[in-house]
Design a protein around this motif. Structure first.
Motif, PDB file in Angstrom:
ATOM      1  N   ASP A 338       0.831  -1.197   0.000  1.00  0.00           N
ATOM      2  CA  ASP A 338       0.000   0.000   0.000  1.00  0.00           C
ATOM      3  C   ASP A 338       0.866   1.247   0.000  1.00  0.00           C
ATOM      4  O   ASP A 338       0.659   2.174  -0.787  1.00  0.00           O
ATOM      5  N   LEU A 339       1.862   1.241   0.881  1.00  0.00           N
ATOM      6  CA  LEU A 339       2.746   2.404   1.018  1.00  0.00           C
ATOM      7  C   LEU A 339       3.520   2.637  -0.279  1.00  0.00           C
ATOM      8  O   LEU A 339       3.596   3.757  -0.775  1.00  0.00           O
ATOM      9  N   ALA A 340       4.057   1.542  -0.837  1.00  0.00           N
ATOM     10  CA  ALA A 340       4.871   1.675  -2.054  1.00  0.00           C
ATOM     11  C   ALA A 340       4.046   2.276  -3.185  1.00  0.00           C
ATOM     12  O   ALA A 340       4.488   3.190  -3.869  1.00  0.00           O
ATOM     13  N   ILE A 341       2.808   1.778  -3.341  1.00  0.00           N
ATOM     14  CA  ILE A 341       1.966   2.286  -4.425  1.00  0.00           C
ATOM     15  C   ILE A 341       1.618   3.748  -4.190  1.00  0.00           C
ATOM     16  O   ILE A 341       1.659   4.572  -5.093  1.00  0.00           O
ATOM     17  N   TRP A 342       1.322   4.075  -2.939  1.00  0.00           N
ATOM     18  CA  TRP A 342       1.010   5.459  -2.582  1.00  0.00           C
ATOM     19  C   TRP A 342       2.185   6.379  -2.922  1.00  0.00           C
ATOM     20  O   TRP A 342       2.008   7.453  -3.486  1.00  0.00           O
ATOM     21  N   MET A 343       3.385   5.932  -2.577  1.00  0.00           N
ATOM     22  CA  MET A 343       4.570   6.759  -2.824  1.00  0.00           C
ATOM     23  C   MET A 343       4.782   6.952  -4.328  1.00  0.00           C
ATOM     24  O   MET A 343       5.080   8.056  -4.787  1.00  0.00           O
ATOM     25  N   ASN A 345       2.595   6.787  -6.655  1.00  0.00           N
ATOM     26  CA  ASN A 345       1.555   7.683  -7.174  1.00  0.00           C
ATOM     27  C   ASN A 345       1.882   9.141  -6.886  1.00  0.00           C
ATOM     28  O   ASN A 345       1.733   9.994  -7.749  1.00  0.00           O
ATOM     29  N   SER A 346       2.327   9.402  -5.643  1.00  0.00           N
ATOM     30  CA  SER A 346       2.657  10.779  -5.283  1.00  0.00           C
ATOM     31  C   SER A 346       3.801  11.290  -6.141  1.00  0.00           C
ATOM     32  O   SER A 346       3.776  12.416  -6.630  1.00  0.00           O
ATOM     33  N   ALA A 347       4.826  10.465  -6.302  1.00  0.00           N
ATOM     34  CA  ALA A 347       5.986  10.886  -7.081  1.00  0.00           C
ATOM     35  C   ALA A 347       5.584  11.100  -8.539  1.00  0.00           C
ATOM     36  O   ALA A 347       5.939  12.117  -9.141  1.00  0.00           O
ATOM     37  N   ASN A 348       4.824  10.172  -9.078  1.00  0.00           N
ATOM     38  CA  ASN A 348       4.425  10.278 -10.483  1.00  0.00           C
ATOM     39  C   ASN A 348       3.613  11.536 -10.755  1.00  0.00           C
ATOM     40  O   ASN A 348       3.776  12.163 -11.794  1.00  0.00           O
ATOM     41  N   ALA A 349       2.748  11.890  -9.791  1.00  0.00           N
ATOM     42  CA  ALA A 349       1.924  13.073  -9.989  1.00  0.00           C
ATOM     43  C   ALA A 349       2.813  14.293 -10.224  1.00  0.00           C
ATOM     44  O   ALA A 349       2.474  15.179 -10.997  1.00  0.00           O
ATOM     45  N   LEU A 350       3.962  14.325  -9.551  1.00  0.00           N
ATOM     46  CA  LEU A 350       4.861  15.470  -9.695  1.00  0.00           C
ATOM     47  C   LEU A 350       5.798  15.314 -10.882  1.00  0.00           C
ATOM     48  O   LEU A 350       6.079  16.258 -11.603  1.00  0.00           O
ATOM     49  N   MET A 351       6.270  14.065 -11.064  1.00  0.00           N
ATOM     50  CA  MET A 351       7.203  13.832 -12.179  1.00  0.00           C
ATOM     51  C   MET A 351       6.500  14.061 -13.524  1.00  0.00           C
ATOM     52  O   MET A 351       7.131  14.407 -14.507  1.00  0.00           O
ATOM     53  N   ASN A 352       5.203  13.895 -13.496  1.00  0.00           N
ATOM     54  CA  ASN A 352       4.415  14.076 -14.712  1.00  0.00           C
ATOM     55  C   ASN A 352       4.598  15.477 -15.289  1.00  0.00           C
ATOM     56  O   ASN A 352       4.450  15.689 -16.473  1.00  0.00           O
ATOM     57  N   LEU A 525       7.906  13.684  -1.090  1.00  0.00           N
ATOM     58  CA  LEU A 525       7.788  12.277  -0.729  1.00  0.00           C
ATOM     59  C   LEU A 525       7.763  12.102   0.792  1.00  0.00           C
ATOM     60  O   LEU A 525       7.029  11.269   1.310  1.00  0.00           O
ATOM     61  N   ALA A 526       8.543  12.919   1.472  1.00  0.00           N
ATOM     62  CA  ALA A 526       8.536  12.838   2.938  1.00  0.00           C
ATOM     63  C   ALA A 526       7.143  13.187   3.461  1.00  0.00           C
ATOM     64  O   ALA A 526       6.620  12.515   4.355  1.00  0.00           O
ATOM     65  N   VAL A 527       6.544  14.222   2.877  1.00  0.00           N
ATOM     66  CA  VAL A 527       5.200  14.598   3.297  1.00  0.00           C
ATOM     67  C   VAL A 527       4.202  13.494   2.953  1.00  0.00           C
ATOM     68  O   VAL A 527       3.291  13.205   3.729  1.00  0.00           O
ATOM     69  N   ALA A 528       4.427  12.861   1.804  1.00  0.00           N
ATOM     70  CA  ALA A 528       3.518  11.789   1.392  1.00  0.00           C
ATOM     71  C   ALA A 528       3.493  10.664   2.425  1.00  0.00           C
ATOM     72  O   ALA A 528       2.442  10.092   2.705  1.00  0.00           O
ATOM     73  N   GLU A 690      -3.956  17.605  -7.414  1.00  0.00           N
ATOM     74  CA  GLU A 690      -4.729  16.642  -8.201  1.00  0.00           C
ATOM     75  C   GLU A 690      -5.508  15.696  -7.305  1.00  0.00           C
ATOM     76  O   GLU A 690      -6.583  15.237  -7.647  1.00  0.00           O
ATOM     77  N   SER A 691      -4.947  15.394  -6.147  1.00  0.00           N
ATOM     78  CA  SER A 691      -5.561  14.371  -5.318  1.00  0.00           C
ATOM     79  C   SER A 691      -6.849  14.867  -4.668  1.00  0.00           C
ATOM     80  O   SER A 691      -7.592  14.065  -4.111  1.00  0.00           O
ATOM     81  N   ALA A 692      -7.115  16.182  -4.736  1.00  0.00           N
ATOM     82  CA  ALA A 692      -8.381  16.663  -4.178  1.00  0.00           C
ATOM     83  C   ALA A 692      -9.545  16.023  -4.920  1.00  0.00           C
ATOM     84  O   ALA A 692     -10.522  15.583  -4.321  1.00  0.00           O
ATOM     85  N   VAL A 693      -9.410  15.966  -6.234  1.00  0.00           N
ATOM     86  CA  VAL A 693     -10.468  15.373  -7.045  1.00  0.00           C
ATOM     87  C   VAL A 693     -10.600  13.887  -6.742  1.00  0.00           C
ATOM     88  O   VAL A 693     -11.694  13.358  -6.560  1.00  0.00           O
TER      89      VAL A 693
END
Lengths: 820, 74
Positions: A338-343, A345-352, A525-528, A690-693
């Protein structure tokens, strides 16, 4: 190792020379405590190791702007072996003013006559040999933009280094001032100093704060210096600062007349001709709008299209991570997974956003190199000055999203060049109000749910109100908390236009993107992780766990009933086997989604065929009727599992610490019309908007398998009125975009205090306005559009009034003709 | 007269800087020294700041700051 420091005026082509000789083995270091970058390149030339530091461009070493402080501190703390002075040959006289100051430091100087091609084109002939003899230091010719002169520079450097011991410090004779320099030299400058003592004496007489502090000059000694100054003034009728400047300019003029020949009559240069259009009273604004539109179009729109190509890379990375972590056992997902996928996702949202940023930074680099930036400031200074900003604030605001959908991160980063400290701080605090790209999906969600009819009008309000808010805020801040901050005069060179080099632009853009990746992503990522923990714990209660288990068993038995009737039952007759097959099915689906061509789809098939052997037919049954029926059941099971996982997630969020915080805020936020769900969405979206939506979407799903779109679900299930929606919109408009923005705010201010201010002031403002509009609107029975219109009118009027208010004459008081 | 009173295209020489502190030092460093020739190239589209030519390069100055430079028209 030879320590070389690169110094020169702004716009003299220093960076191109730096890139020319150092290759691209360089890194940017932030000078401790200051937000100015210095670039360091390490390389070797003919067996000698060389460390080259590119200092920020400075016009002089006597006035103490941020850049000059950095440059000076570097020279007295690191004591380089050689100063490499880059001189714009097409503007020799002006550049020599700095050269004299560098020579006086007492460190050997190598002068590089850069832009020789431009000089030749303008009919300026320079005799380097004569200059060399007059200045007593090597003079080399180069044309950085054409890649010429690198060898010559390096040779001159090596030769100078080898004869360094024989160097006799340069000395300029200041005539009437000499006795006073001697006096300061004898009484104040310590004898053991490693730096040239005469230089230190000059600096003390010039009242150079950096050096005075460095020498720890006492109060009594300061008085002595002032007495010196007064005596000189009574003798010569000039003060020492003006005398130094005059003397150095005269010397520069002397060198120019002896070494340079101007053959052509100086007619209109190309720059002059271009300026007729770019700075024309009537054309300036249309051209500016066009350029801004182009920057926006190419970077935000074009860059976003590019993400279509880069996204599969990120998605493949995500798939890779998912495959490397322990796979879920039906509805029981390991915490680590769960944690790995969450991380990811968070990173990808920014790397995008990286393609967007790269293009954006490249466009900025081009505008900087061409010389448009100072012109932009020149055109708009008057408007921004009224609100405590500066002409140079234009670009940060545009990048931040003055035209719907920018990004505050590059916006805040581009404030670096603003000379006026107060305006710079105000700009940093104003940029986050602009509409960032990631907020747009949220707006569309809300507008799509509650304002289907009036979407155009509402979108106009949203996209234009932010600029007015930013102006009001900067006016308020500069006349209150920032009032005491240093301001700088608007004394700005308008350099001739230059064609940028491709290499230079790419290097600049890449460096800025790298800074973004390093600093922003790591902290995000630390905040994530923290957010993850807050959303994950304390987790589900025992009773609801049992309920979900029952649901799962129900779904499994349905699958089992179908499977039993087939010949493949043997391969799915245990819970472990089903779980494995289900995971294989999901991973197969994801892989097939990513493969765009039929060949790559076939490749995916091959891989899975090898991995599963007999089981593959269940994933892709073809004409096998029995396999097909299992496959259908598998799809149903997969959907059922997703459904259960979603409900589990919702319940987890509801019970989580963040959910509790959201609930505990309800008593306060209810006056703004926010329930706990909105609170949670706002809280969780702080890592990336993005995650608000996404959060709202998952919160408002009604757990029934239907095909409702998120907008419809929100409208039907939230119980909000359009007035609620307006309050939510206003809050979203006013709150800062994301944690990444706040990190760059911290970087620019170099202070956590200001970062916290940048977070909580807008949030306070947002809470205030949404509460006010909602409560008042409820009492007065406003419709959503009415409420938004009143809010808009109020903001625009306030901005106009503030703009029309008479302002203080100027930022400067004192002097002989005090008009304050 | 003062520099801010000049119109586009007019030329002058600098007589005195009536500013102090950092602004004065900055102006000196940018070449605003006694006897320097200054030409008003143009005004910004909104009339402020103004663009000047000094020592054969272009510089922009707000009117408030230009008002601190005493000049003699040529």
């Amino acid at each position: 190792m030879i320590k070389v420091v690169l110094a020169g005026q702004p716009n003299c082509g220093k960076s191109t020379i730096f890139n020319l000789v150092s290759g691209i083995h360089q890194h940017i270091a932030n000078y401790p405590g200051v937000t100015v970058d210095k670039k360091i390149g390490r390389f070797s030339y003919h067996g000698e190791k060389i460390e080259m530091v590119d200092l920020p461009g400075t016009y002089s070493f006597s006035s103490y702007s941020l850049e000059e402080r950095v440059a000076k501190r570097f020279i007295y703390e690191e004591t380089p072996d050689i100063i490499l002075n880059i001189v714009d040959a097409s503007n020799l006289k002006r550049n020599l003013y700095l050269t004299f100051q560098l020579l006086e430091i007492g460190i050997p100087v190598v002068v590089v006559l850069n832009m020789m091609d431009v000089a030749t084109r303008r009919g300026i002939e320079i005799d380097p040999e004569k200059m060399q003899a007059l200045l007593g230091c090597p003079v080399v010719r180069a044309s950085g933009s054409k890649g010429e002169g690198g060898e010559g520079i390096m040779q001159a450097l090596l030769e100078t280094y080898h004869v360094k011991a024989q160097y006799v410090p340069f000395r300029m004779d200041y005539e009437n001032l000499e006795p006073f320099i001697q006096e300061i030299h004898n009484t104040i400058v310590p004898k053991e100093s490693a730096l040239n003592q005469r230089w230190l004496a000059l600096k003390v007489l010039e009242n150079d704060e950096t050096i005075i502090e460095k020498l720890s000059v006492t109060e009594a000694q300061r008085a002595e210096v002032e007495a010196c100054e007064a005596r000189f003034h009574s003798i010569s009728g000039k003060d020492s600062a003006a005398f130094f400047a005059l003397h150095r300019y005269e010397a520069a003029g002397l060198i120019f007349h002896q070494c340079a020949n101007v053959n052509k009559l100086q007619g209109e240069t190309l720059s002059d001709k271009v300026d007729h259009f770019i700075l024309n009273r009537w054309l300036a604004f249309p051209i500016l709008l066009l350029i801004m539109f182009l920057v926006y179009k190419l970077s935000i729109v074009g860059g976003y299209k590019l993400t279509d190509y880069t996204w599969p890379i990120l998605a493949a990375f995500k798939n890779f991570v998912i495959e490397s972590v322990p796979s879920p056992d039906l509805i029981y997902v390991p915490l680590f997974t769960d944690l790995a996928i969450w991380m990811v996702n968070s990173a990808n949202a920014l790397m995008n956003y990286i393609p967007v940023f790269f293009i954006l930074f490249a466009m900025i680099a081009i505008m900087e190199d061409v010389g448009y930036m100072p012109r932009l400031a020149f055109i708009l200074d008057r408007v921004f000055k009224k609100f405590g900003l500066h002409g140079q604030s234009t670009l940060p605001l545009v990048l931040g999203g003055a035209m719907v959908g920018g990004c505050a991160v590059p916006g805040v980063m581009s404030t670096k060049g603003i000379a006026d400290e107060r305006a710079r701080m105000a700009t940093i605090l104003a940029v986050p109000y602009m509409n960032c790209l990631a907020k747009v999906p949220f707006y569309t969600l809300i507008l799509g749910s509650f304002f289907k009819e009036e979407m155009g009008l509402m979108m106009f309000y949203i996209s234009t109100v932010t600029l007015f808010v930013a102006l009001i805020v900067s006016k308020l801040l500069t006349s209150t908390v920032l009032r005491t901050k240093e301001t700088a005069p608007f004394v700005m060179e308008l350099p001739p236009y230059h064609l940028p080099t491709f290499k230079g632009v790419v290097i600049k853009a890449a460096q800025r993107v790298w800074v973004y990746i390093k600093k922003v992503v790591s902290i995000v990522l630390a905040v994530a992780v923290v957010l993850f923990a807050l959303l994950q714990f304390p987790g589900l209660s025992e009773t609801s766990k049992e309920a979900f288990e029952l649901k799962l068993i129900d779904a499994l038995s349905r699958f089992d009933a179908t499977a039993q009737t087939t010949a493949y039952y043997e391969s799915v007759n245990s819970r472990e086997k089903v779980s494995a097959l289900l995971n294989a099915y999901d991973s197969y689906k994801a892989k097939r989604m990513l493969s765009s061509s039929s060949e790559s789809a076939q490749k995916v098939d091959e891989v899975f065929k090898q991995k599963l052997e007999k089981g593959f037919v269940l994933l892709k049954p073809g004409k096998d009727a029995e396999a097909k029926s299992i496959n259908t059941a598998l799809v149903q099971l997969s959907n059922a599992r997703k459904e259960i996982l979603r409900s589990m997630k919702n319940e987890k969020i509801e019970n989580s610490f963040l959910g509790m915080v959201g609930r505990s805020m309800e008593p306060l936020t209810q006056f703004a019309g926010f329930d706990w769900k909105i609170n949670v969405a706002f809280l969780s979206s702080f890592a990336a908007r993005e995650s608000a939506v996404a959060t709202l979407g998952s919160l408002y799903e009604n757990n029934k398998a239907d095909s409702m779109r998120a907008e419809e679900a929100m409208y039907a299930n939230s119980g909000y009125t359009p007035l609620h929606a307006v309050a939510i919109l206003i809050f979203m408009i006013l709150t800062p975009p994301c944690i990444a923005t706040m990190i760059v705010v911290k970087m620019q201010f170099n202070s956590y205090k200001w970062m916290l201010f940048a977070i909580f002031f807008p949030i306070g403002l947002g809470v205030f306005f949404s509460t006010f509009i909602f409560s008042f609107g409820t009492a007065a029975g406003w419709s959503g559009v009415e409420a938004m219109s009143y809010f808009y009118a109020f903001i625009v009027l306030s901005a106009l009034i503030l703009g029309l208010l008479p302002q203080r004459g100027h930022a400067w008081t004192g002097g002989f003709r005090n008009r304050a | 007269m003062y520099l801010n009173e000049l119109k586009k295209g007019q030329k002058c020489t600098l007589v005195k800087i009536h500013a102090s502190g950092k602004l004065r030092q900055k102006l000196l460093d940018m070449g605003f020294i006694f006897g320097a020739d200054i030409e008003v190239v143009r005004e910004a589209p909104l009339y402020d700041p103004m663009e000047l030519r000094i020592h054969n390069y272009l510089i922009s100055l707000r009117r408030t700051e230009a008002g601190m430079l005493e000049v003699e028209a040529v």
